[in-house]
Design an enzyme around this catalytic site. Structure first.
Site, PDB file in Angstrom:
ATOM      1  N   SER A 125      34.900  38.549  28.099  1.00 52.41           N
ATOM      2  CA  SER A 125      35.114  39.399  29.281  1.00 52.41           C
ATOM      3  C   SER A 125      34.156  39.115  30.432  1.00 52.41           C
ATOM      4  CB  SER A 125      34.998  40.871  28.899  1.00 52.41           C
ATOM      5  OG  SER A 125      36.125  41.259  28.162  1.00 52.41           O
TER       6      SER A 125
ATOM      7  N   LYS B 101      35.735  37.970  33.549  1.00 51.53           N
ATOM      8  CA  LYS B 101      36.396  38.894  34.487  1.00 51.53           C
ATOM      9  C   LYS B 101      35.643  39.015  35.799  1.00 51.53           C
ATOM     10  CE  LYS B 101      38.355  41.429  30.566  1.00 51.53           C
ATOM     11  NZ  LYS B 101      38.195  42.553  29.636  1.00 51.53           N
TER      12      LYS B 101
ATOM     13  N   TYR C  46      44.913  34.769  31.200  1.00 55.74           N
ATOM     14  CA  TYR C  46      43.934  35.735  30.673  1.00 55.74           C
ATOM     15  C   TYR C  46      43.283  35.227  29.373  1.00 55.74           C
ATOM     16  CZ  TYR C  46      41.850  39.855  28.664  1.00 55.74           C
ATOM     17  OH  TYR C  46      40.937  40.713  28.089  1.00 55.74           O
TER      18      TYR C  46
ATOM     19  N   TYR D  47      32.359  49.221  29.799  1.00 58.58           N
ATOM     20  CA  TYR D  47      33.383  50.173  29.345  1.00 58.58           C
ATOM     21  C   TYR D  47      32.761  51.533  29.070  1.00 58.58           C
ATOM     22  CZ  TYR D  47      34.742  45.412  28.801  1.00 58.58           C
ATOM     23  OH  TYR D  47      34.927  44.089  29.042  1.00 58.58           O
TER      24      TYR D  47
ATOM     25  N   VAL E 141      32.881  40.128  24.216  1.00 61.11           N
ATOM     26  CA  VAL E 141      32.853  40.301  22.758  1.00 61.11           C
ATOM     27  C   VAL E 141      32.406  39.035  22.021  1.00 61.11           C
ATOM     28  CG1 VAL E 141      34.442  42.257  22.565  1.00 61.11           C
ATOM     29  CG2 VAL E 141      35.356  39.927  22.553  1.00 61.11           C
TER      30      VAL E 141
HETATM   31  O1  DON Z   1      41.047  40.570  25.531  1.00 55.73           O
HETATM   32  C1  DON Z   1      40.136  40.771  24.734  1.00 55.73           C
HETATM   33  O2  DON Z   1      40.130  41.733  23.995  1.00 55.73           O
HETATM   34  C2  DON Z   1      39.010  39.775  24.695  1.00 55.73           C
HETATM   35  N1  DON Z   1      39.485  38.470  25.027  1.00 55.73           N
HETATM   36  C3  DON Z   1      37.930  40.152  25.679  1.00 55.73           C
HETATM   37  C4  DON Z   1      37.329  41.508  25.414  1.00 55.73           C
HETATM   38  C5  DON Z   1      35.901  41.603  25.768  1.00 55.73           C
HETATM   39  O3  DON Z   1      35.172  40.643  25.832  1.00 55.73           O
HETATM   40  C6  DON Z   1      35.369  42.972  25.925  1.00 55.73           C
HETATM   41  N2  DON Z   1      33.953  42.932  26.219  1.00 55.73           N
HETATM   42  N3  DON Z   1      33.006  43.413  25.830  1.00 55.73           N
END
Ligand code: DON
Length: 318
Positions: free
Chosen positions: A74, A77, A201, A253, A271
């Site tokens: 993420s 983003k 994405y 978040y 993540v």
């Molecule tokens: O779309 C997802 O769930 C993961 N590719 C990215 C989520 C993420 O990194 C949330 N961050 N802390």
């Protein structure tokens, strides 16, 4: 731009601060839980630990696995938002909000009540809308090529690439992201087909970068949109300010308040265990440790940042 605390900064023994932080956080090595819902991320060694700091004058200090690429997830983003804001401007806010969600990154509940307009660009649904805007009238492949090329230029490192294994794993485990994208599309908030948008994405999340590359690439965000090393204008001061405010309020978040309380810097977690933080007027800090807290933010990474802002006074609230 004048560096605040310039006197202090020139006296700062950056290596000593980073070494101290690394030694301190080593006791947290391996704490937290790796993301398991993307199988490829579960295979990463949980004991990885890295810190990189790049200052506006180019001084760089590294510790641990700071040269090893990991899945930025993420954190990507932030960069897609930067590109899209420059392309479409304030019209983006017709499609995505700028309020903290107070919900997990992949939550779908607010989307129904808010008619397919995601709360902010840093939750999954919001980032999917931003990916759609990055495609614009072009193709998914062109959009992802633009992003990778942007990161290579900003990091001054042509080796940055997508980890195709992670991208495939994301797509195979992507039922929830597909649901979010279809939900947004049902309200007419995507211009491109869902699978096209998701292919951007998933690939943006699967970009692999080291802490050094992340800190270097994002340095422009610490200096009003100007890369202080090359002098290039990357984005406008206005866009830079908006990105930083969203990182501070929404970058973690439902853990964003706690992160602001403890660290007090605009930041973005992924993540994969990376956290990117920006110290305005000072520099960029990237940390990596794969074990996460409940909200998906690196546990040891946040401890490292907390230690570092205490040592340096870099919190924006200091
Ligand atoms: O779309 C997802 O769930 C993961 N590719 C990215 C989520 C993420 O990194 C949330 N961050 N802390």
């Amino acid at each position: 731009m004048e560096l605040p605390r310039a006197g202090l900064l020139s006296d700062l023994d950056l290596e000593a601060v980073v070494d101290d932080t690394y030694r301190y956080v080593e006791t947290y090595r391996g704490h937290g839980r790796q993301a398991s819902y993307i199988p490829a991320l579960e295979k990463v060694d949980p004991n990885k630990l890295a810190i990189a700091v790049v200052l506006g004058d180019g001084r760089t200090a590294l510790a641990g696995d700071a040269e090893e690429p990991f899945s930025i997830q993420s954190i990507s983003k932030v960069f897609t938002l930067s590109l899209v804001l420059d392309r479409v401007g304030a019209i983006l806010w017709n499609r995505v909000g700028r309020e903290p969600s107070g919900s997990p990154f992949n939550s779908i509940v607010q989307l129904e009540a808010e008619k397919g307009k995601p709360r902010n660009p840093l939750i999954n649904a919001g980032a999917i809308v931003v990916s759609d805007q990055l495609i614009g009238a072009d193709t998914a492949d062109a959009a992802i090529a633009e992003l990778v090329s942007f990161l290579r230029v900003r990091a001054e490192d042509a080796s940055i690439a997508i980890d195709d294994g992670v991208a495939m794993s994301e797509s195979q485990a992507g039922a929830l992201n597909r649901s979010l994208a279809h939900f947004v599309a049902a309200f007419g908030n995507l211009d491109n087909p869902v699978e096209e948008v998701l292919s951007v994405y998933f690939r943006q999340c699967a970009i692999a970068m080291s802490c050094r590359q992340l800190a270097r690439a994002s340095l422009y965000l610490a200096f009003d949109g100007v890369d202080p090393i090359t002098g290039e204008t990357v984005t406008t001061p206005d866009h830079c300010r908006r990105i930083l405010s969203l990182m501070l309020t929404c970058g973690h978040y439902d853990n964003s308040g706690d992160f602001a309380f403890r660290i007090g810097l605009p930041g973005k977690s992924g993540v994969g265990g990376g956290i990117l933080t920006i110290a305005p007027g000072v520099g960029a800090i990237a940390v990596w440790s794969p074990g996460l807290n409940q909200a998906g933010t690196s546990l040891a990474g946040a401890v490292a940042l907390e230690r570092m802002v205490e040592a340096t006074g870099w919190s924006v609230f200091a």
